[in-house]
Motif scaffolding. Structure first.
Motif, PDB file in Angstrom:
ATOM      1  N   GLN A  89       0.828  -1.210   0.000  1.00 48.66           N
ATOM      2  CA  GLN A  89       0.000   0.000   0.000  1.00 48.66           C
ATOM      3  C   GLN A  89       0.862   1.259   0.000  1.00 48.66           C
ATOM      4  O   GLN A  89       0.571   2.229  -0.720  1.00 48.66           O
ATOM      5  N   LEU A  90       1.923   1.249   0.779  1.00 49.41           N
ATOM      6  CA  LEU A  90       2.828   2.401   0.813  1.00 49.41           C
ATOM      7  C   LEU A  90       3.531   2.583  -0.529  1.00 49.41           C
ATOM      8  O   LEU A  90       3.701   3.707  -1.015  1.00 49.41           O
ATOM      9  N   SER A  91       3.907   1.469  -1.139  1.00 52.12           N
ATOM     10  CA  SER A  91       4.591   1.524  -2.425  1.00 52.12           C
ATOM     11  C   SER A  91       3.670   2.084  -3.508  1.00 52.12           C
ATOM     12  O   SER A  91       4.086   2.895  -4.351  1.00 52.12           O
ATOM     13  N   ASP A  92       2.430   1.651  -3.469  1.00 49.62           N
ATOM     14  CA  ASP A  92       1.459   2.128  -4.468  1.00 49.62           C
ATOM     15  C   ASP A  92       1.242   3.641  -4.331  1.00 49.62           C
ATOM     16  O   ASP A  92       1.216   4.371  -5.337  1.00 49.62           O
ATOM     17  N   ARG A  93       1.157   4.106  -3.095  1.00 45.74           N
ATOM     18  CA  ARG A  93       0.964   5.541  -2.879  1.00 45.74           C
ATOM     19  C   ARG A  93       2.209   6.333  -3.274  1.00 45.74           C
ATOM     20  O   ARG A  93       2.107   7.425  -3.849  1.00 45.74           O
ATOM     21  N   ALA A  94       3.378   5.767  -2.976  1.00 48.32           N
ATOM     22  CA  ALA A  94       4.627   6.447  -3.332  1.00 48.32           C
ATOM     23  C   ALA A  94       4.757   6.574  -4.840  1.00 48.32           C
ATOM     24  O   ALA A  94       5.261   7.583  -5.352  1.00 48.32           O
ATOM     25  N   ARG A  95       4.303   5.570  -5.585  1.00 48.44           N
ATOM     26  CA  ARG A  95       4.389   5.620  -7.052  1.00 48.44           C
ATOM     27  C   ARG A  95       3.470   6.696  -7.616  1.00 48.44           C
ATOM     28  O   ARG A  95       3.784   7.339  -8.621  1.00 48.44           O
ATOM     29  N   ARG A  96       2.332   6.889  -6.949  1.00 49.62           N
ATOM     30  CA  ARG A  96       1.354   7.854  -7.453  1.00 49.62           C
ATOM     31  C   ARG A  96       1.633   9.281  -6.989  1.00 49.62           C
ATOM     32  O   ARG A  96       1.457  10.231  -7.743  1.00 49.62           O
ATOM     33  N   GLU A  97       2.073   9.426  -5.726  1.00 50.00           N
ATOM     34  CA  GLU A  97       2.182  10.763  -5.145  1.00 50.00           C
ATOM     35  C   GLU A  97       3.608  11.172  -4.787  1.00 50.00           C
ATOM     36  O   GLU A  97       3.829  12.330  -4.420  1.00 50.00           O
ATOM     37  N   GLY A  98       4.527  10.218  -4.865  1.00 55.88           N
ATOM     38  CA  GLY A  98       5.901  10.538  -4.494  1.00 55.88           C
ATOM     39  C   GLY A  98       6.222  10.095  -3.074  1.00 55.88           C
ATOM     40  O   GLY A  98       5.325   9.960  -2.231  1.00 55.88           O
ATOM     41  N   LEU A  99       7.486   9.911  -2.803  1.00 54.55           N
ATOM     42  CA  LEU A  99       7.926   9.389  -1.505  1.00 54.55           C
ATOM     43  C   LEU A  99       7.583  10.332  -0.351  1.00 54.55           C
ATOM     44  O   LEU A  99       7.223   9.904   0.743  1.00 54.55           O
ATOM     45  N   LEU A 100       7.653  11.623  -0.600  1.00 49.04           N
ATOM     46  CA  LEU A 100       7.385  12.592   0.466  1.00 49.04           C
ATOM     47  C   LEU A 100       5.933  12.559   0.940  1.00 49.04           C
ATOM     48  O   LEU A 100       5.634  12.978   2.058  1.00 49.04           O
ATOM     49  N   ALA A 101       5.061  12.050   0.090  1.00 51.32           N
ATOM     50  CA  ALA A 101       3.640  11.982   0.452  1.00 51.32           C
ATOM     51  C   ALA A 101       3.374  10.944   1.532  1.00 51.32           C
ATOM     52  O   ALA A 101       2.271  10.892   2.093  1.00 51.32           O
ATOM     53  N   LEU A 102       4.368  10.112   1.833  1.00 48.32           N
ATOM     54  CA  LEU A 102       4.188   9.045   2.817  1.00 48.32           C
ATOM     55  C   LEU A 102       4.469   9.493   4.249  1.00 48.32           C
ATOM     56  O   LEU A 102       4.353   8.696   5.183  1.00 48.32           O
ATOM     57  N   GLU A 103       4.847  10.751   4.416  1.00 46.56           N
ATOM     58  CA  GLU A 103       5.253  11.208   5.751  1.00 46.56           C
ATOM     59  C   GLU A 103       4.124  11.059   6.765  1.00 46.56           C
ATOM     60  O   GLU A 103       4.345  10.612   7.899  1.00 46.56           O
ATOM     61  N   ASP A 104       2.909  11.418   6.367  1.00 42.60           N
ATOM     62  CA  ASP A 104       1.775  11.271   7.284  1.00 42.60           C
ATOM     63  C   ASP A 104       1.442   9.799   7.508  1.00 42.60           C
ATOM     64  O   ASP A 104       1.144   9.383   8.631  1.00 42.60           O
ATOM     65  N   ALA A 105       1.490   9.015   6.433  1.00 40.17           N
ATOM     66  CA  ALA A 105       1.176   7.592   6.541  1.00 40.17           C
ATOM     67  C   ALA A 105       2.179   6.872   7.431  1.00 40.17           C
ATOM     68  O   ALA A 105       1.823   5.911   8.130  1.00 40.17           O
ATOM     69  N   ALA A 106       3.419   7.319   7.428  1.00 40.01           N
ATOM     70  CA  ALA A 106       4.456   6.667   8.226  1.00 40.01           C
ATOM     71  C   ALA A 106       4.142   6.736   9.710  1.00 40.01           C
ATOM     72  O   ALA A 106       4.461   5.815  10.475  1.00 40.01           O
ATOM     73  N   GLN A 107       3.502   7.814  10.149  1.00 41.92           N
ATOM     74  CA  GLN A 107       3.180   7.971  11.566  1.00 41.92           C
ATOM     75  C   GLN A 107       2.127   6.963  12.023  1.00 41.92           C
ATOM     76  O   GLN A 107       2.006   6.693  13.229  1.00 41.92           O
ATOM     77  N   GLU A 108       1.380   6.407  11.080  1.00 37.90           N
ATOM     78  CA  GLU A 108       0.328   5.455  11.418  1.00 37.90           C
ATOM     79  C   GLU A 108       0.798   4.014  11.379  1.00 37.90           C
ATOM     80  O   GLU A 108       0.043   3.111  11.746  1.00 37.90           O
ATOM     81  N   VAL A 109       2.036   3.779  10.953  1.00 42.20           N
ATOM     82  CA  VAL A 109       2.581   2.422  10.886  1.00 42.20           C
ATOM     83  C   VAL A 109       2.911   1.948  12.292  1.00 42.20           C
ATOM     84  O   VAL A 109       3.661   2.595  13.022  1.00 42.20           O
ATOM     85  N   GLU A 110       2.358   0.820  12.712  1.00 43.49           N
ATOM     86  CA  GLU A 110       2.560   0.324  14.070  1.00 43.49           C
ATOM     87  C   GLU A 110       3.935  -0.314  14.254  1.00 43.49           C
ATOM     88  O   GLU A 110       4.517  -0.230  15.340  1.00 43.49           O
ATOM     89  N   ASP A 111       4.449  -0.964  13.229  1.00 41.72           N
ATOM     90  CA  ASP A 111       5.746  -1.631  13.313  1.00 41.72           C
ATOM     91  C   ASP A 111       6.852  -0.584  13.438  1.00 41.72           C
ATOM     92  O   ASP A 111       7.100   0.197  12.516  1.00 41.72           O
ATOM     93  N   GLU A 112       7.525  -0.565  14.585  1.00 39.85           N
ATOM     94  CA  GLU A 112       8.544   0.459  14.837  1.00 39.85           C
ATOM     95  C   GLU A 112       9.686   0.389  13.835  1.00 39.85           C
ATOM     96  O   GLU A 112      10.171   1.420  13.347  1.00 39.85           O
ATOM     97  N   PHE A 113      10.138  -0.813  13.517  1.00 41.16           N
ATOM     98  CA  PHE A 113      11.244  -0.971  12.575  1.00 41.16           C
ATOM     99  C   PHE A 113      10.862  -0.447  11.198  1.00 41.16           C
ATOM    100  O   PHE A 113      11.620   0.296  10.568  1.00 41.16           O
ATOM    101  N   LEU A 114       9.681  -0.818  10.734  1.00 36.08           N
ATOM    102  CA  LEU A 114       9.205  -0.369   9.425  1.00 36.08           C
ATOM    103  C   LEU A 114       8.994   1.142   9.422  1.00 36.08           C
ATOM    104  O   LEU A 114       9.359   1.822   8.453  1.00 36.08           O
ATOM    105  N   ARG A 115       8.453   1.662  10.504  1.00 41.61           N
ATOM    106  CA  ARG A 115       8.207   3.103  10.584  1.00 41.61           C
ATOM    107  C   ARG A 115       9.517   3.892  10.553  1.00 41.61           C
ATOM    108  O   ARG A 115       9.640   4.880   9.817  1.00 41.61           O
ATOM    109  N   ASP A 116      10.495   3.474  11.335  1.00 43.83           N
ATOM    110  CA  ASP A 116      11.776   4.178  11.371  1.00 43.83           C
ATOM    111  C   ASP A 116      12.484   4.113  10.016  1.00 43.83           C
ATOM    112  O   ASP A 116      13.079   5.090   9.559  1.00 43.83           O
TER     113      ASP A 116
END
Length: 260
Positions: free
Chosen positions: A83-110
């Motif tokens: 899901q993150l990859s699909d959004r990054a392809r459409r909106e760019g990597l910087l668009a994931l900044e808000d989504a990253a805060q909602e990721v529960e996995d600490e390793f994946l989020r960091d």
């Protein structure tokens, strides 16, 4: 909570109790303070002597994990990365900044935040691999502590039996008491073998297994983040990550869709 360890220990001790019932042995015959003390106290002491106080503290803190830890759901992690990859392809990597805060996995989020911040892919790989190696090393210490206890316990039990037999030999003139004294002498050996194989070794093995699963999930996150950062096709990325996980673990919802 994955109840495998708790269920296994209950089943194992139940087998011992069933045997005692059929043999006509009363539980009080093996619940002797002396043998219990030398086996458990001696085993813990030997394990402490074989490491550092930091190892002991880490092992004690990790022990509840053997009973309460849940196996990580790698399929869920894969779907999140897709899901993150699909959004990054459409909106760019910087668009994931808000989504990253909602990721529960600490390793994946960091890792995702580091990628968004523009960390070089090679540097990101090194950073995340170092975190995985550090975790694996720490987990190995905790598992090794209990595994070593499983190695010490039978020998400590034999020591307890030998000490008790010395006492028996000192009282050979008391013929009427020889039977109970000899039986009591072997209780230490019983607890040494029993505690090793029904407590310490299973806990050590369980901690190692949980560590392996968690590190495997982190490695999937690592590969997914690097592919996401490189702009990989979400569908291709999903198929690649799913190939790293047993199909039975993925479940129907995590299997890739097939074209009609």
């Amino acid at each position: 909570m994955d109840p495998a360890t708790l269920i296994g220990l209950v089943v194992g001790f139940a087998g011992v109790l069933v045997l005692m019932f059929f043999e006509g042995t009363h539980l009080s015959a093996i619940l002797l303070p002396g043998p219990l003390a030398i086996v458990f106290v001696g085993t813990i002491g030997a394990a402490i002597a074989g490491g550092t106080m930091g190892d002991v503290v880490h092992a004690v803190k990790s022990m509840p994990k053997a009973f309460t830890a849940k196996a990580p759901k790698r399929g869920t992690t894969i779907e999140t990365i897709i899901q993150l990859s699909d959004r990054a392809r459409r909106e760019g990597l910087l668009a994931l900044e808000d989504a990253a805060q909602e990721v529960e996995d600490e390793f994946l989020r960091d890792g995702l935040m580091a990628a968004i911040d523009g960390t070089d892919p090679e540097d990101l790989r090194v950073l995340l691999e170092d975190r995985i190696d550090t975790k694996r090393s720490q987990d190995r210490v905790a598992a090794g502590f209990f595994t070593s206890m499983g190695g010490y316990a039978p020998t400590i039990g034999i020591i307890g039996t030998v000490i008790s037999l010395v006492h028996v030999l000192e009282n050979l003139s008391d013929v009427a008491s020889l039977g109970p004294m000899i039986a009591a002498a072997f209780v230490a050996t019983l607890w040494g073998i029993l505690s090793a194989n029904l407590i310490w070794l299973p806990i050590g093995t369980r901690l190692k297994r949980i560590s392996d699963l968690e590190c495997a999930q982190m490695e999937i996150s690592l590969e997914g983040l690097l592919a996401l950062q490189a702009g990989a096709n979400p569908r291709t990325l999903g198929e690649r990550l799913r190939s790293l996980v047993p199909a039975a673990e993925l479940g129907e919802s995590a299997k890739p869709e097939r074209a009609a």
